[in-house]
Design an enzyme around this catalytic site. Structure first.
Site, PDB file in Angstrom:
ATOM      1  N   LYS A 105       0.848  -1.179   0.000  1.00 52.19           N
ATOM      2  CA  LYS A 105       0.000   0.000   0.000  1.00 52.19           C
ATOM      3  C   LYS A 105       0.887   1.233   0.000  1.00 52.19           C
ATOM      4  CE  LYS A 105      -0.996   2.515   2.871  1.00 52.19           C
ATOM      5  NZ  LYS A 105      -0.437   3.882   3.250  1.00 52.19           N
ATOM      6  N   THR A 128       4.090   6.841   3.680  1.00 52.07           N
ATOM      7  CA  THR A 128       3.474   5.806   4.517  1.00 52.07           C
ATOM      8  C   THR A 128       3.083   4.715   3.571  1.00 52.07           C
ATOM      9  OG1 THR A 128       2.383   7.607   5.611  1.00 52.07           O
ATOM     10  CG2 THR A 128       1.585   5.431   6.148  1.00 52.07           C
TER      11      THR A 128
END
Length: 412
Positions: free
Chosen positions: A182, A193
């Site tokens: 992700k 992130t």
């Protein structure tokens, strides 16, 4: 909107024997979405990982490093999205420990055998009670063919789930490598992130696994940038279950090169998918640097070009303002770089044009050629430093209006 990327269908993601995945709606930050994933590992699985070098690394990263450095085998991974549990001090560490303890109770293992991962908003406390409440639903959902569902459950600002899978024949046996990742913004992994998880049913000795996860990261996740920001939570984990009957203890063993290529291939596909889904991205850009003195020099030049907001906005506008690329090469701080030897090309799948040589614009370059290539969704910038034989590559995206909008509204 993604650049030439579609999530593989569930049936295209091969199961990895010894690895099961389950997801649940835990309401970590937003209602009505899968946001919690539990991955369980059979006894005998080996695990290794690399993590962010951000000094404000998240509490789960601290705990993962500690648990991986222990002598016990890892039996579970737990991943929440929505809240990063970073910048949360001792409260965050307590939440990460409580997460591991809850998983341990559920699976009858030790808390040190659990690796926790979080992604989402930084500086906000993790609602650990919601996470713990969702774990039994994850356990009830466990199955070896739930990679597709798990890839969706770990998303944050991603617009598509990212997964990859391949099988290779090694010593007359089928070996599987499957993974998911992700990430869409705050992407410039600097691993030692984004989150990435790859599993194989090959057996790999722990020292070899540790080397392979770093090699795979260096060839994939450490070759991408969207905005130059290194997240507090970057983690890449490699799991080897050993259930295929093919085992490796040394890098020179017969068949290991094929396994290594498969693992790196899956990791590279996942890393490129992150760039293709970069926040607001409309172009996928490869910066290929060649004939440098060493690999690091080539990567430094590649990142200088790929990080430049002026370069990235020019690509978004399809504007062949290619002097910006020369400027980025020039400020990359390469000692004694002879700019008269530097050559730069612009290319797409069908054509390539020489843009610069001998310290300036190439005599053969025509603006209309550059403008035509810049219209493409996938573009390569090829840079010849003319001072060695090393190579390096960086993958990046353009910088659009939508990137600003997404990140301005991220917490709303």
């Amino acid at each position: 909107m993604t650049v030439n990327y579609t999530t593989p269908a569930a049936k295209q993601l091969h199961s990895v024997a010894g690895v099961r995945l389950g997801t649940a709606e835990a309401g970590i930050r937003k209602a009505n979405r899968q946001d919690l994933t539990l991955i369980t590992l059979d006894t005998g699985c080996r695990v290794s990982g690399v993590f962010t070098q951000n000094r404000f690394c998240a509490a789960p990263v601290h705990l993962c490093r500690r648990h991986l450095s222990g002598s016990g085998e890892i039996r579970a991974l737990v991943i929440n999205t929505g809240i990063a549990n970073a910048g949360t001090g001792e409260q965050g560490m307590q939440a990460a420990r409580a997460t591991c303890e809850a998983v341990a109770r559920l699976l009858s293992v030790d808390a040190s055998q659990v690796l926790p991962f979080s992604t989402g908003v930084i500086l906000e406390p993790l609602p650990v009670e919601r996470l713990i409440a969702g774990l039994p639903r994850c356990q009830a959902d466990l199955a070896d063919n739930h990679w597709f569902e798990a890839a969706h459950a770990i998303m944050t600002t991603d617009t598509v789930a990212k997964a990859a899978s391949r099988q290779v024949m090694i010593n007359d046996k089928t070996v599987t490598v499957t993974g998911m990742s992700k990430g869409a913004g705050m992407i410039r992994p600097n691993m030692a992130t984004m989150l990435g998880f790859v599993a194989t049913d090959a057996g790999i000795a722990q020292p070899l696994l540790k080397a392979l996860v770093k090699e795979a990261a260096d060839e994939s996740f450490n070759c991408i940038t969207i905005d130059g920001d290194t997240s507090t939570n970057d983690s890449f984990i490699l799991i080897a279950s050993g259930r295929s009957g093919v085992d490796f203890t040394a890098a020179d063993a017969a068949g290991y090169a094929e396994l290594r290529a498969a693992v790196i291939g899956v990791a590279r596909e996942l890393a490129q998918a992150i760039v293709r889904d970069g926040e607001g991205a409309t172009k996928f850009i490869t910066v290929a640097v060649e004939n440098g003195r060493d690999h690091e020099e080539c990567k430094t030049v590649g990142y200088a070009v790929a990080h430049s907001p002026l370069v990235k906005t020019a690509f978004f506008a399809s504007d062949p303002n290619l002097g910006r690329i020369l400027a980025a090469i020039g400020y990359a701080r390469i000692d004694n770089l002879d700019v008269d030897k530097v050559r730069v090309w612009l290319a797409n799948a069908g054509e390539e044009t020489l843009v610069a040589e001998k310290g300036g614009r190439a005599a053969s370059y025509r603006e209309e050629d550059g403008a035509r290539i810049m219209q493409s969704a996938e573009i390569t910038v090829r840079i010849d430093l003319g001072r060695g034989q090393a190579r390096g590559v960086v993958y990046t995206s353009d910088l659009s209006y939508e990137y600003v909008k997404i990140n301005a509204d991220y917490r709303s």
